[in-house]
Design an enzyme around this catalytic site. Sequence first.
Site, PDB file in Angstrom:
ATOM      1  N   LYS A  32       0.877  -1.175   0.000  1.00 56.34           N
ATOM      2  CA  LYS A  32       0.000   0.000   0.000  1.00 56.34           C
ATOM      3  C   LYS A  32       0.911   1.221   0.000  1.00 56.34           C
ATOM      4  CE  LYS A  32      -3.235   2.091   3.322  1.00 56.34           C
ATOM      5  NZ  LYS A  32      -3.463   2.005   4.769  1.00 56.34           N
ATOM      6  N   HIS A  51      -5.352   2.025  14.932  1.00 56.61           N
ATOM      7  CA  HIS A  51      -5.803   0.709  14.460  1.00 56.61           C
ATOM      8  C   HIS A  51      -4.694  -0.316  14.646  1.00 56.61           C
ATOM      9  CE1 HIS A  51      -3.395   2.164  11.125  1.00 56.61           C
ATOM     10  NE2 HIS A  51      -3.241   0.890  10.763  1.00 56.61           N
ATOM     11  N   ASP A  53      -3.136  -3.709  12.424  1.00 53.30           N
ATOM     12  CA  ASP A  53      -3.206  -4.247  11.058  1.00 53.30           C
ATOM     13  C   ASP A  53      -3.801  -5.655  11.103  1.00 53.30           C
ATOM     14  OD1 ASP A  53      -2.019  -1.904  10.206  1.00 53.30           O
ATOM     15  OD2 ASP A  53      -0.024  -2.780   9.943  1.00 53.30           O
ATOM     16  N   HIS A 107      -1.471   1.415  16.441  1.00 55.11           N
ATOM     17  CA  HIS A 107      -0.669   2.522  15.914  1.00 55.11           C
ATOM     18  C   HIS A 107      -1.544   3.516  15.165  1.00 55.11           C
ATOM     19  CE1 HIS A 107      -0.717  -0.665  12.856  1.00 55.11           C
ATOM     20  NE2 HIS A 107      -0.556   0.269  11.930  1.00 55.11           N
TER      21      HIS A 107
HETATM   22  O1  LIG Z   1       2.132   5.606   7.533  1.00 55.19           O
HETATM   23  C1  LIG Z   1       2.487   4.855   8.437  1.00 55.19           C
HETATM   24  O2  LIG Z   1       3.580   4.940   9.006  1.00 55.19           O
HETATM   25  C2  LIG Z   1       1.549   3.756   8.910  1.00 55.19           C
HETATM   26  C3  LIG Z   1       0.392   3.486   7.973  1.00 55.19           C
HETATM   27  C4  LIG Z   1      -0.493   2.407   8.494  1.00 55.19           C
HETATM   28  O3  LIG Z   1      -0.564   2.157   9.665  1.00 55.19           O
HETATM   29  C5  LIG Z   1      -1.277   1.592   7.560  1.00 55.19           C
HETATM   30  O4  LIG Z   1      -1.327   1.916   6.354  1.00 55.19           O
HETATM   31  O5  LIG Z   1      -1.864   0.592   8.007  1.00 55.19           O
HETATM   32 FE   LIG Z   2      -1.351   0.167  10.015  1.00 56.21          FE
END
Ligand SMILES: O=C(O)CCC(=O)C(=O)O
Ligand SMILES: [Fe+2]
Length: 165
Positions: A32, A51, A53, A107
Amino acid sequence: MLMTLSRGLGLGLGDHVLKEALGGDGLEQLLKINYYPPCPRPDLALGVVAHTDMSAITILVPNHVPGLQVFKDERWIDVNYVPDAVIVHIGDQIEILSNGIYKSVLHRTTVNKEKVRMSWPVFCSPPGEMVIGPLQQLVSDESPPKYKAKKYKDYAYCKLNKLPQ
Ligand SMILES: O=C(O)CCC(=O)C(=O)O
Ligand SMILES: [Fe+2]
């Protein structure tokens, strides 16, 4: 990282147990790309809300602009930018397989007033048809299963639609 999965992440499991439980070579990797434009009021906005992951693990490369925070000891802690380092998150599927011995990390990201922040997470997840539940080697009368076993695609559906698991 797959090496770490092969070795059972210190759970006392035999070689390859975690890797096989996640679908072996069928483990799926999804890249992503997050783009966080500058925000005039970083005190009022977040890049990504808090959230965990849903993946097994996430391997994340950030640009040099800080913004990632992890929740630990009841507070949000900034993750330092370390050049040439990757960030590894434990995701929900490792929490489930380990019956809660490993926790998926809560996070979020903040935004910056002047600078663009970017990040490139790779979510490593089992195939959708794979049934994920606490590993039987980690379950006993003293440690009953804390999570339901279900297909990863059903877990993902509930998570994305904010339904109970
Ligand atoms: O941008 C970030 O450092 C984390 C992004 C994130 O937590 C995610 O895309 O699930
Ligand atoms: Fe994330």
